[in-house]
Structure formats: C-alpha cells, structure tokens
Write a protein that holds these residues in place. Structure first.
Motif, PDB file in Angstrom:
ATOM      1  N   ALA A 115       0.553  -1.011  -0.239  1.00 32.89           N
ATOM      2  CA  ALA A 115      -0.162  -0.039  -0.314  1.00 32.89           C
ATOM      3  C   ALA A 115       1.076   1.195   0.169  1.00 32.89           C
ATOM      4  O   ALA A 115       0.980   2.598  -0.540  1.00 32.89           O
ATOM      5  N   GLU A 116       1.405   1.067   0.471  1.00 35.53           N
ATOM      6  CA  GLU A 116       2.909   2.439   1.358  1.00 35.53           C
ATOM      7  C   GLU A 116       3.421   2.873  -0.436  1.00 35.53           C
ATOM      8  O   GLU A 116       3.251   3.857  -0.601  1.00 35.53           O
ATOM      9  N   VAL A 117       3.624   1.939  -1.298  1.00 37.46           N
ATOM     10  CA  VAL A 117       4.990   2.234  -2.472  1.00 37.46           C
ATOM     11  C   VAL A 117       4.155   2.662  -3.121  1.00 37.46           C
ATOM     12  O   VAL A 117       4.569   3.482  -3.821  1.00 37.46           O
ATOM     13  N   GLY A 119      -7.112   7.176  -4.079  1.00 35.50           N
ATOM     14  CA  GLY A 119      -7.536   7.344  -2.100  1.00 35.50           C
ATOM     15  C   GLY A 119      -6.619   6.670  -1.810  1.00 35.50           C
ATOM     16  O   GLY A 119      -6.529   5.343  -1.897  1.00 35.50           O
ATOM     17  N   HIS A 120      -6.594   6.353  -0.083  1.00 37.93           N
ATOM     18  CA  HIS A 120      -5.554   5.839   0.582  1.00 37.93           C
ATOM     19  C   HIS A 120      -6.296   5.777   1.941  1.00 37.93           C
ATOM     20  O   HIS A 120      -6.349   6.412   2.567  1.00 37.93           O
ATOM     21  N   ILE A 121      -7.019   4.366   1.968  1.00 39.75           N
ATOM     22  CA  ILE A 121      -7.349   4.329   2.873  1.00 39.75           C
ATOM     23  C   ILE A 121      -6.625   3.603   4.343  1.00 39.75           C
ATOM     24  O   ILE A 121      -5.664   2.338   3.907  1.00 39.75           O
ATOM     25  N   ARG A 129     -14.973   7.373   3.829  1.00 41.35           N
ATOM     26  CA  ARG A 129     -15.139   8.399   2.954  1.00 41.35           C
ATOM     27  C   ARG A 129     -14.727   8.728   2.417  1.00 41.35           C
ATOM     28  O   ARG A 129     -14.882   9.303   1.437  1.00 41.35           O
ATOM     29  N   ARG A 130     -13.513  10.215   2.726  1.00 38.82           N
ATOM     30  CA  ARG A 130     -13.320  11.145   2.841  1.00 38.82           C
ATOM     31  C   ARG A 130     -12.149  10.316   1.411  1.00 38.82           C
ATOM     32  O   ARG A 130     -11.626  11.610   0.244  1.00 38.82           O
ATOM     33  N   LEU A 150      -8.362   3.313  -5.686  1.00 41.62           N
ATOM     34  CA  LEU A 150      -8.376   4.157  -4.284  1.00 41.62           C
ATOM     35  C   LEU A 150      -7.528   2.910  -3.651  1.00 41.62           C
ATOM     36  O   LEU A 150      -8.120   0.773  -4.029  1.00 41.62           O
ATOM     37  N   VAL A 151      -6.567   2.888  -2.585  1.00 39.27           N
ATOM     38  CA  VAL A 151      -6.725   1.769  -1.944  1.00 39.27           C
ATOM     39  C   VAL A 151      -6.709   1.300  -0.451  1.00 39.27           C
ATOM     40  O   VAL A 151      -6.818   2.204   0.340  1.00 39.27           O
ATOM     41  N   ALA A 152      -7.798   0.395  -0.465  1.00 39.99           N
ATOM     42  CA  ALA A 152      -7.999   0.000   1.023  1.00 39.99           C
ATOM     43  C   ALA A 152      -7.427  -0.808   1.880  1.00 39.99           C
ATOM     44  O   ALA A 152      -7.504  -1.770   1.187  1.00 39.99           O
ATOM     45  N   ALA A 153      -7.013  -0.928   2.968  1.00 34.78           N
ATOM     46  CA  ALA A 153      -5.530  -1.261   3.748  1.00 34.78           C
ATOM     47  C   ALA A 153      -6.388  -1.670   4.480  1.00 34.78           C
ATOM     48  O   ALA A 153      -6.995  -0.815   6.217  1.00 34.78           O
TER      49      ALA A 153
END
Lengths: 328, 510
Positions: free
Chosen positions: B303-305, B338-340, B416-417, B426-429
């Motif tokens: 997710a971070e890279v 976007g990154h959760i 949501r943001r 969207l990267v959702a972790a």
C-alpha cells in the motif's frame, strides 16, 4: 617539579570541584525526583536562584544565624515555586516544557530583583568543614578529597543512598517508577498519579532550592545576580547522563562540576588557546558540559539504532506527558 | 464481601453516560450473579467497555446507581472499585513494560511489604501463583512476555487484590486460538471457585462457549439478559445488529484499461529486510483486486509504495500510464489516488484537529477550499457536514476534534473521505478492521460504489471472507511474493488458504 605543579593543579581542581558540584548534585537529585514520576521541570535554574536569594534574605535581613535554618527557608521558597509549577503542569496539564522555561526565566528575574540591594554583601553564616572522624592528617591531598562541610556528605552520600534504597528496595519506589513509566497502569492499581506527581515535583524543587542555598551559604559566599550561572541546566544534563539512576548522578555531578571548575580555573590562571588569538578559554570550557550531554544522549540512542536495547538508561516512558484519565 | 449468595454480586440501575454529547450508555440495568460467567455482548460502540469502566471506577456515570453485593457504591477511582472487590483487565494492558512480572503484580498493592527485594517479590508471586493455579515466570520483564502471558499477569494482579468480580474486556482479541482456549478454561475454573466473571466480547462463538448468562447491548441500550443455554448464534447476532443488511456483491470480469500497474516491484520494510519481491500486479478500471494474505507478508509496504509513501528498490509503478517514481505524495493524491491507511489514527487523521479540518486533509489546497493563501472556511464546513452525514459519523459537531470520535466513527470518516478523493484508484488497507457489522457494510458499500463508477480498487485485508466477498480478482501474497492471481469465479477457498500459508500449487513450500 612539573609533576608537583600538575599535582597541585589537580588537587586545587578537586578541592573546588567537589563543593561546586554539590550544587549540581542537589539540583540533579531534585530534578530526578520529579522526572522519576514523569514530571520534567526545566525550571531548575530559576529554582536555584530562588533558593539562594531567600537564604541570603534569611541571613542578611531576618538575622538567621544557623546555616541549616537559612537553607530550610531557601528550600521552602523553592518548594512554593515548585508547587505553582506542579499545579500548572499536573493539575491543569499545561505543557511541562513551556511552564518549566517560564519558571527558569521568571525565577532568575525574581531572585535578581530580590537580591538587588544585597549584591556582594559577604555572608558570615556558613557551613563549616568537618574532619570525618577527626583521624585524618591535614595535608593537601586529604583535605581536597575529604575536608568538606556536612552538606557535601549529604549530597554525595546521604541522598543517593536514600534515593537508591527508596527507588529500588521499597514498595513506595516501585509505585513511583510506575507513575513515571505508565501512569495509566499506576492509576489502574489505585496509585494517585496526580498526588504523587505534585508531591515529588514539590520535594524535588525543594532539593534544587537547597542547592541554591548551598551556593550562598558555603562556597560563593555572597549574593550576585544570575547566581546559578547555568548549574540548573547542567543538573538537567546530569540526570540524562546518569540515566535516572541516583548512584550515577554522583559520577555525573562530579564530572560536570569539574568542567565548571575548569572554566573558573582557566580564567584564574589565564589559560589560552595557541591559535585564533584566543587568550581566554573559559567560554569554550563553559560549553563543554553541554557537548558532553549531547554525547551522553547520543550513545544510548546510537545503541538503540544498532538494535541493542538499553532500557535501564532510558528516560521514564511518560516523562513530560500530562496524564488524564477520562480521555478517549 | 461475600454475603448473601442469592443477591447479585454487582448490579447497575439506570446507568447513563455521554461522551462529547453522544450517549454511550442510556439508562442501563445490568446484573451479575455470584459464580457465573456473564457475557456482555454488542458491536463496537455499543457501550460494553464504558459500562465496565464505570463498574471499575475508571469513569463516573452521569446518572444511575452501582450496587455491589447489596451496598450502593460511588467509585471515584479504580482504587475504590478494587476495595469493593471489582477488578478489570483492560483490552490494552496496564502493565509497566520495563518492570518484572512480580513487580507488576505487587504494584500499588497495600499488602506489598514496605521494604522489598526482587527475591521476596518473586517468592510471594510464586506462592500466589501456586494458589491460583496460574503460572508466569515472575522474574521476566513484561516486554519479554507473549501477549497471552501478559494477560495472565493482569488477571493475577486483579485476583491478588482479592477481586471477587473479574471484568475481562475483549480478552481474546489479542490471543491466538490456543491461548484463547486456555483462557476459557481459566475463566470457567475461576467461576467454579465462586467468582463472578464479566466477559466482554463481540464474538458469538465465545459467548456460547464460555458464558452462563449473557446481556446484549446495542447503541448504549440493553436489549436482553438471558441464560446462554438455549440461545443461538443467529438470535444473538440479530439482537446485536438490529436488522442486518446483507451485501449482495456481483463479481465482474473486467477487461478495461489498467489503472494501476506494478512491474517487478521490490522494496524493503522499516528494518531493512526485503518486504516485496519482484511483484507484478495489474488493477483495471472498474474492478476490485483483493490481496489475500496473513498480516505481515508485505501488505503494508505494498500500500505504501503505491501511494509513494515508501521508496522502491527495483521495478516501476504506473497509475494511468504515469510513472509515480518521480511523483511526490501530493502529486499522486492529485492524480486521483485515495488511500484508506491501515493505521487510521496515525496516518489517516490529525486527532487534535477538528473533524472539519480532517475532512479536507487531502484536498484543502484545491480550488474548492482555498483561494490563494486563505482557506475558504465556509466551504470546508459545508463539505465536512456533508461528509459526516454521508458517512454517518456520530459526532457532536464538525468542530469537535477527531480524537473525540470513537474508533469506528474515525474509520468511517477516513474511509469516506478517501473514497471521495479516489477518481482513478482506491487503495483500501483493512478498511473494515475493528468495525461492527453495520459500519463494515457501509464502508464496503462505499468501496463498491467507487468500483461501479469506474474507479480501480486495491483491497488489502487479512479477513479472507471479506476478500472473497468483495473482489473481482484475488491475488495471494506470501513473504512479499504474489503466489497467484484468480478470477473470483474460479477462486477456491482451500487453495487460497494453502497459498497464504506458503504452499505453492504443487504442494511444495515456497
């Protein structure tokens, strides 16, 4: 011949470093008491000033004839300042750094103002040197190491032993350390974090005040403005150097005290640098304690970076962090 | 305090408590008998922990009474509760790490001798452990212990003080399956010995396995108290969640343009050890690619890279054909990523700042919210209000600090943001970790909405059920390598489970 000169210089250094360091030792012990329960009091410099000036006032204006009583008065004045500090940072959870700096600067200002008419008046009520057991020969070497007033023995032997015993051999000390390491844990088992933090902040301030009192009641022995001359800051450095351990504070205070004495000795003897045309080393030497502190901080930090845990010399985990129970 | 065994060990009458204007408990009656294990059940934010914190003297109730063994009590601190025989083991342990087990057990205990040595402390601890039938090495430092052992120290400490009512707050959340089984045995034994145990949990299997009676809380209100015998998991679940909305996810086979492409990506973790090894991945617009794997196999670094938060050792990452290697984090965000984040509180928000500022944390510099050097306050507030409403974040106002929100509400806000910010990717972790059923469904719906509007989604989760439910395609990660990629339709649970454990297709260990 040369050996004799070196020996002479060394002994005079030791002879002045031991009492000079006693101030640092008392203030460092005071600071350590507070820090062990998680309260960082950066106001040591101001507390020394307050302790000193009230002892001077006690002697010169109130006619106090016992140095012990004069010291007690200085301690109480510093304790009062410490109580205000403690209420701000513990009860109202203000920033310990900001309030501590305010206490340092405010304490210096207050003590200078109170001392204004007493500048340079010599103080006659002094602690007297004792010859422990009365069995030692009176020669240079022995007197440099052993002929000092009782406060020196209290500062270097009495206090560290008592504090070590309390911290590492009593239930009370265990609870104290818990308050400094993890106040939530202490709170959960019914130790009053607020109460303990206020109590030890005040007691610590009183000890630092005793350091200030000792300055004017023994080796200065007169009031002059800015009397602490950095010893309060040095005391904070000693606590870090000592890794919050009372025994190591003795070594730290002596080391740092010697550096302070070096600075005075250098001035007195006119030591200079052979380059840059500097004929006075004293500013360089007064910087030394802080350079040593940086190194003392970096060594454990570097060890951690290399993957080795140096837990015993780490600061109390909750140092300078206000504690509030009902936050979420 | 063991008086009449027939009257309740502890009871509350009409307890209410609010935080930041939001009610956490609303006139709750609760009763625990002697010698019983009482499960306190509910979703996150139902008020279970708040109720027990009041019983343990941590919080004070706004209204209502606490009665212990027939006597009304008003606890002003945990010490009072301990004196009355109520001890709590918190979800986050309250142990002093640099101290030994023996020291921690004797901390703040009036029966500890005034002058102590390590030896006397160790001997006392040994003797006490013998009596209770629970063992931990008394000389070990807390930081050297496993989580299960630390929990045992907490329990021992509470029992040492003569607690007759033991409160365990989500005790299995941090335990391995084996440790949890051991804990159940301990709890049953303690109850058989006459103690009362309050067992807070939201896992239905545990309720049925360990408790004699159960109480369900929902939104701070008591739904029911009943014997566990005869109760079914589905019945309890219904009471916990109200009416459950079940998500119906349609899996798709997407052939559109790749939105995210990773080619030969390798990177290191914080300790300098290889975390990703030669990873190739493609996520197309309008599809969800799920990453299945056991935590700690490179998911965090992946997710971070992608979000440019971590450098690469080798390889390339493109978003819509643009190489992110040369882009700043802000440029990546601006290009519609976007990154959760996994660590919502640390990376996702500024807890000391108001909700409104957190709502625009990744967009305050855009024209919508700022002109030149100044922030358009009203548009920020309007946007935050809309966001809070859409995400159903429970807060007093958008001016409250983000730190005052409960964990679930913080998560909804961030999710949501980020979903709104994500146009392309969207990267959702672990987007639903720690959320209750309903909140999790909402977050999942949000993610599916993004997918349906053409956004590419990389879903990272250690909950295999979630990955299988949500993903159009599934990639399995193990020790930083992609072990295989499957269409949802052909994904076989057992096969994926083997790959997650490092077994390759031929059965050999990778």
């Amino acid at each position: 011949m040369i050996l004799a000169i070196i020996e002479n210089a060394f002994l005079s250094l030791i002879g002045s470093a031991i009492p000079a360091s006693a101030v640092v030792m008392l203030a460092a012990t005071g600071a350590m008491l507070g820090e062990r329960v998680g309260v960082l009091n950066l106001g040591q410099e101001g507390l020394i000033g307050i302790g000193a000036v009230y002892s001077v006032i006690a002697v010169l204006s109130w006619g106090v004839e016992s140095p012990w009583l004069a010291m007690l008065i200085g301690m109480m004045a510093a304790a009062a300042a410490g109580l205000i500090f403690a209420l701000c940072v513990v009860a109202f959870r203000a920033s310990q750094v900001l309030v501590g700096l305010a206490l340092a600067l405010g304490g210096i200002g207050l003590s200078n103002q109170l001392g204004v008419n007493r500048n340079g008046t010599p103080i006659q009520t002094l602690f007297r040197e004792v010859n422990p057991g009365g069995v030692l020969d009176d020669n240079d070497a022995v007197s440099a190491f052993f002929f000092h007033d009782p406060v020196v023995y209290i500062a270097y032997v009495g206090l560290p032993v008592v504090l070590w015993f309390v911290l590492f051999r009593t239930r009370h000390g265990m609870n104290m350390k818990a308050v400094g390491e993890n106040p939530a844990a202490a709170d959960a088992v019914g130790v009053s974090v607020t109460g303990w933090r206020i109590f030890y902040s005040v007691l610590g301030a009183a000890l630092t005040g005793a350091g200030g009192a000792y300055m004017v009641l023994s080796f200065t022995p007169t009031w002059s403005p800015d009397i602490a001359r950095g010893r309060g800051w040095v005391a904070l450095a000693v606590v870090i150097f000592a890794g919050w351990r009372p025994g190591w504070a003795v070594a730290g205070a002596l080391l740092y005290g010697s550096m302070i004495s070096l600075d005075t000795t250098a001035q007195a003897r006119g030591w200079g640098l052979p380059f840059m045309g500097a004929s006075d080393l004293s500013f360089f030497l007064s910087m030394l304690p802080y350079v040593v502190t940086l190194v003392a901080i970096l060594i454990p930090a570097g060890a951690v970076k290399l993957g080795r845990r140096v837990r015993s010399t780490a600061a109390p985990a909750a140092l300078a962090i206000p504690y509030a129970r009902e936050e979420r | 305090m063991t008086g009449d065994r027939a009257r309740p060990a502890v009871e509350t009458r009409g307890i209410s408590k609010a935080f930041g204007g939001v009610a956490a408990l609303d006139t709750v009656d609760f009763e625990v008998r002697w010698s019983e294990v009482h499960a306190l059940v509910g979703e996150n934010g139902a008020g279970k922990t708040t109720l027990c914190n009041i019983l343990a003297g941590i919080y004070r109730a706004d209204a209502g009474r606490v009665v212990v063994d027939g006597a009304e009590r008003d606890f002003r601190s945990p010490a009072h509760a301990i004196d009355a025989g109520i001890g709590m083991v918190h979800q986050h342990f309250r142990l002093v790490e640099p101290m030994t087990v023996a020291e921690n057990i004797h901390l703040g205990w009036p029966e500890t001798p005034g002058v102590v040595s390590q030896r006397t402390l160790n001997e006392r601890t040994e003797r006490f452990m013998g009596e209770m039938g629970l063992r931990v090495d008394p000389t070990a430092k807390i930081w050297q212990l496993s989580v299960g052992e630390q929990q045992r120290v907490e329990i021992l400490r509470v029992l040492a003080r003569g607690a007759r009512v033991l409160i365990l707050d989500e005790p299995t959340a941090v335990l391995t399956a084996k440790e949890a089984e051991e804990l159940f045995a301990v709890v049953r034994e303690l109850a058989a010995g006459g103690l009362s145990v309050i067992f807070i949990t939201h896992k239905l299997r545990e309720v049925l396995a360990v408790s004699d009676r159960l109480t369900v809380l929902r939104h701070g209100i008591r739904e029911i108290t009943r014997p566990t015998e005869g109760a079914t998991a589905s019945e309890i679940a219904r009471l916990m969640t109200g009416e459950e909305r079940v998500l119906d996810v349609e899996h798709r086979v997407v052939t559109g343009d790749p939105a995210l492409e990773l080619r030969g990506v390798s990177t290191l973790n914080d300790r300098g050890i290889a975390a990703l090894r030669d990873v190739d991945l493609t996520v197309r617009s309008g599809e969800i690619l799920g990453i299945a794997g056991v935590s700690g196999n490179g998911q965090t670094e992946l997710a971070e890279v992608i979000c440019a938060l971590r450098g690469m050792e080798a390889g390339s990452i493109t978003v819509d054909g643009a190489d992110i290697a040369s882009m700043s984090v802000r440029a990546v965000t601006d290009s519609g990523v976007g990154h959760i984040p996994e660590d919502r509180i640390g990376m996702g928000m500024v807890t000391s700042a108001p909700v409104k500022d957190n709502a625009v944390l990744h967009s305050y510099w855009t024209e919508q919210f700022s002109q030149g050097l100044t922030l358009n306050r009203q548009s920020v507030i309007d946007f935050a209000r809309k966001l809070v409403e859409a995400a159903r974040v429970q807060t007093r106002s958008v001016f409250a600090t983000a730190g005052q929100l409960s964990g679930g509400n913080q998560q909804r806000l961030v999710a949501r943001r980020e979903a709104l910010a994500a146009d392309r990717l969207l990267v959702a972790a672990h987007p639903t970790r720690g959320l209750d059923v309903n909140a999790a469904q909402e977050v999942r719906s949000t993610i599916l909405d993004r997918r349906d509007s053409g956004c590419a989604v990389l879903l990272i989760s250690d909950d295999l059920d979630e990955v299988l439910l949500m993903s159009d395609r599934i990639a399995v990660i193990y020790e930083g390598r992609i072990m295989g990629v499957f269409e949802a339709a052909e994904a076989d649970r057992e096969h994926i489970g083997l790959l997650m454990g490092g077994h390759s297709i031929t059965g050999a260990v990778a």
